[in-house]
Design a protein around this motif. Structure first.
Motif, PDB file in Angstrom:
ATOM      1  N   ARG A 116      28.703 -29.164 -70.198  1.00 22.09           N
ATOM      2  CA  ARG A 116      29.804 -28.111 -70.123  1.00 22.09           C
ATOM      3  C   ARG A 116      29.441 -26.780 -71.065  1.00 22.09           C
ATOM      4  O   ARG A 116      29.354 -25.885 -70.981  1.00 22.09           O
ATOM      5  CB  ARG A 116      31.154 -28.600 -70.491  1.00 22.09           C
ATOM      6  CG  ARG A 116      32.045 -29.673 -69.825  1.00 22.09           C
ATOM      7  CD  ARG A 116      32.959 -30.186 -70.352  1.00 22.09           C
ATOM      8  NE  ARG A 116      32.649 -31.083 -71.615  1.00 22.09           N
ATOM      9  CZ  ARG A 116      33.171 -31.510 -72.484  1.00 22.09           C
ATOM     10  NH1 ARG A 116      34.576 -31.429 -72.234  1.00 22.09           N
ATOM     11  NH2 ARG A 116      32.886 -32.313 -73.408  1.00 22.09           N
ATOM     12  N   HIS A 117      28.528 -27.248 -72.155  1.00 23.78           N
ATOM     13  CA  HIS A 117      28.097 -26.286 -73.203  1.00 23.78           C
ATOM     14  C   HIS A 117      26.891 -25.370 -72.578  1.00 23.78           C
ATOM     15  O   HIS A 117      26.550 -24.429 -72.925  1.00 23.78           O
ATOM     16  CB  HIS A 117      27.558 -26.824 -74.275  1.00 23.78           C
ATOM     17  CG  HIS A 117      28.760 -27.604 -74.825  1.00 23.78           C
ATOM     18  ND1 HIS A 117      29.818 -27.378 -75.596  1.00 23.78           N
ATOM     19  CD2 HIS A 117      28.615 -29.058 -75.279  1.00 23.78           C
ATOM     20  CE1 HIS A 117      30.579 -28.223 -75.923  1.00 23.78           C
ATOM     21  NE2 HIS A 117      30.007 -29.332 -75.767  1.00 23.78           N
ATOM     22  N   ASP A 118      26.573 -25.613 -71.352  1.00 27.10           N
ATOM     23  CA  ASP A 118      25.511 -24.913 -70.763  1.00 27.10           C
ATOM     24  C   ASP A 118      26.126 -23.674 -69.865  1.00 27.10           C
ATOM     25  O   ASP A 118      25.037 -22.977 -69.177  1.00 27.10           O
ATOM     26  CB  ASP A 118      24.588 -25.736 -69.651  1.00 27.10           C
ATOM     27  CG  ASP A 118      23.711 -26.957 -70.820  1.00 27.10           C
ATOM     28  OD1 ASP A 118      23.495 -26.619 -71.955  1.00 27.10           O
ATOM     29  OD2 ASP A 118      23.464 -27.900 -70.190  1.00 27.10           O
ATOM     30  N   PHE A 119      27.568 -23.802 -69.693  1.00 36.15           N
ATOM     31  CA  PHE A 119      28.027 -23.017 -68.790  1.00 36.15           C
ATOM     32  C   PHE A 119      27.674 -21.489 -69.353  1.00 36.15           C
ATOM     33  O   PHE A 119      27.559 -20.780 -68.117  1.00 36.15           O
ATOM     34  CB  PHE A 119      29.469 -23.197 -68.302  1.00 36.15           C
ATOM     35  CG  PHE A 119      29.978 -22.524 -67.269  1.00 36.15           C
ATOM     36  CD1 PHE A 119      29.483 -22.557 -66.202  1.00 36.15           C
ATOM     37  CD2 PHE A 119      30.903 -21.618 -67.463  1.00 36.15           C
ATOM     38  CE1 PHE A 119      30.343 -21.694 -65.010  1.00 36.15           C
ATOM     39  CE2 PHE A 119      31.611 -20.945 -66.629  1.00 36.15           C
ATOM     40  CZ  PHE A 119      31.071 -21.262 -65.148  1.00 36.15           C
ATOM     41  N   ASP A 120      28.052 -21.103 -70.239  1.00 41.83           N
ATOM     42  CA  ASP A 120      27.795 -19.983 -70.824  1.00 41.83           C
ATOM     43  C   ASP A 120      26.478 -19.274 -70.543  1.00 41.83           C
ATOM     44  O   ASP A 120      26.075 -18.137 -69.964  1.00 41.83           O
ATOM     45  CB  ASP A 120      28.307 -19.546 -71.969  1.00 41.83           C
ATOM     46  CG  ASP A 120      29.639 -19.668 -72.346  1.00 41.83           C
ATOM     47  OD1 ASP A 120      30.408 -19.369 -71.139  1.00 41.83           O
ATOM     48  OD2 ASP A 120      30.389 -19.897 -73.362  1.00 41.83           O
TER      49      ASP A 120
END
Length: 533
Positions: A108-112
């Motif tokens: 999820r932290h790769d979305f930005d």
């Protein structure tokens, strides 16, 4: 001309002509160095919607907008680009199958990071200028995100968000603006809040406070005339001469030049702050008697000041100089040109222009920055800058060669460091195919180095940052943290006992200058223009 909402099979109106701002975006996207303006909207979803159901929703809700089933074409012989509607019998099924896809990210932290990387992707001008991706996460299989990417030639941020909301359960009902809130009886405000609101009733009161009470009313008239006169003169001159004026200060948030920079249409650093309750902004707005936009300008000014002091390692040096901030940091504010009550879905194109304002980064305290932001934004509303800027832009894109217009645009954008966009979202939570949507955000790129975007949704406010990697080497988190810290400081100032505003010498300087100009003109008329005997 604005894009109209048409029924399936209707003709593209007016020969598919582009509206004014779409012409600007198309020109910048086809001339080297290319700048392809993109708008992105995202939604975090509790659950993973079915891809086929999402494609069917897109087919039903988005394809009635003819720009989404059209391509931009430039005639081989030259001339203005026009929309051409794709007319193949199976085009609706093919468009949605090709443009609505899925993607798997590791975390999820790769979305930005995925959002930031998407701004480096070039547009295929032979295909429809939009994409939708349903993003899933390997570390959170029960969560997903909706990613919508749109070329600015189709719509601005306001219209894009309205169109984006059509994808959610309820369809176009999500995009209907709620009725304006009528004033309701509230609990009595604190004494500090009442004092601030009372002082906010007239922008001239800080200047009149030095006079005996009996002289304040008579002197308010000439001070008001001088204020409006110089606002008009400065606004006209600023808009007309902007390309020739010097730029703002070179800071850590400003690239040396946007023209020819490898990041012009490249990767961006994207970041999203945690949800901020809208009541925090409303409390500051009520206490200081201002607008939400005034509060946002002050928040960004404080965040920029804090970030630049930390980034340059000058906190102690700045403190020893009475916490002076950078000399000049200019921001661009998109101005919505739609009339109140107009339906953005029936005018899906671009109805906006950009206005410039100097951020009050030179002030050391949050309440001083907010008071100055209020003054500058109020004067911007009275200024002819909007009309002059719009007229000159239309004249330039019509008469100037594309190369000259692009170069002029790049030089003009070099005068600014920051863009601040604010879009109002739905007040109630939305769902997508039955799944809750706890978070909405949008990102709009610009020729300036650093973009702040703000979206209100379901009682919360979501700040996002989009910037060139060269200006945010540590990522977006420090700048986003500075924004929320500044808002907390403004809330604290709103709850503190009110202090009288400082004396406003600017109003008196304007009056003296107006009297001097009037005296010079009177002398010129008296000695040069009267007929000789």
């Amino acid at each position: 001309m604005a894009h109209e909402l048409l029924r399936e099979g209707d003709e593209v109106p007016a020969g598919g002509r582009l509206d004014f701002m779409a012409k600007v975006m198309h020109t910048l996207g086809r001339v080297e160095p290319r700048y392809e303006s993109t708008v992105v909207a995202t939604a975090r979803i509790d659950g993973v919607p079915d891809l086929d159901a999402l494609r069917e929703r897109a087919r039903a809700e988005l394809l009635p907008f003819w720009p989404l089933r059209s391509v931009l074409e430039t005639p081989p012989s030259g001339g203005a680009a026009r929309w051409r509607e794709l007319t193949e019998a199976d085009m609706r099924a093919r468009i949605v199958t090709q443009l609505v896809t899925t993607r798997l990210l590791a975390s999820r932290h790769d979305f930005d990071g995925f959002v930031g990387d998407s701004f480096a992707l070039p547009w295929d001008w032979a295909a429809p200028l939009w994409r939708i991706e349903l993003v899933t996460f390997a570390d959170a299989p029960q969560q997903s995100a909706l990613f919508v990417r749109l070329n600015h030639c189709i719509a601005d941020g306001v219209a894009m968000l309205k169109m984006f909301l059509c994808l959610f359960d309820g369809g176009k009902a999500n995009a209907v603006d709620p009725p304006r809130r009528r004033p309701t009886a509230r609990a009595p405000a604190s004494a500090g809040a009442r004092d601030r609101t009372a002082r906010r009733s007239s922008p001239l009161e800080p200047a009149l406070a030095c006079l005996p009470r009996v002289l304040r009313a008579p002197m308010a008239v000439p001070l008001g005339v001088a204020r409006r006169f110089w606002i008009a003169v400065n606004g006209f001159a600023y808009a007309a001469l902007l390309p020739a004026l010097p730029g703002d200060s070179r800071t850590a948030l400003k690239l040396p030049s946007c023209a020819g920079h490898p990041g012009l249409s490249g990767r961006r650093i994207a970041g999203t702050a945690a949800r901020v309750p809208f009541e925090a902004l409303h409390e500051v707005k009520e206490a200081f008697g201002c607008t939400v936009n005034d509060v946002l300008v002050a928040c960004v000014a404080g965040a920029v000041r804090q970030y630049l002091i930390e980034a340059t390692g000058e906190r102690e040096a700045q403190a020893s100089r009475a916490e002076r901030g950078p000399r000049l940091v200019r921001a661009l504010l998109p101005a919505n040109l739609r009339a109140d009550g107009s339906d953005a879905l029936r005018a899906l194109g671009n109805e906006w222009t950009l206005l410039g304002v100097a951020l009050p980064v030179e002030h050391a305290t949050p309440d001083a920055r907010l008071r100055e932001a209020i003054r500058r934004c109020d004067e911007l509303k009275l200024s002819p800058e909007l009309a002059v800027t719009l007229a000159l832009n239309k004249l330039g894109v019509t008469l100037l060669p594309a190369r000259v217009f692009a170069d002029t645009t790049f030089k003009t954008m070099d005068k600014f460091s920051v863009l601040l966009s604010n879009v109002a979202g739905p007040r109630a939570p939305v769902t997508l195919l039955g799944s809750a949507v706890p978070h909405l955000a949008f990102f709009a790129t610009s020729l300036v180095s650093t973009c702040f975007d703000v979206l209100s949704y379901a009682g919360g406010v979501y700040f996002t940052v989009l910037a060139d990697p060269a200006v945010l080497p540590r990522g977006a988190e420090p700048l986003l943290r500075a924004v929320t810290d500044e808002l907390d400081a403004l809330v604290h100032a709103a709850r503190a006992p009110a202090r009288p505003p400082p004396f406003d010498a600017l109003a008196w300087r304007r009056l003296v200058a107006l009297v001097a100009v009037a005296g010079v003109l009177a002398c010129a008329i008296r000695f040069n223009c009267l007929p000789r005997t």
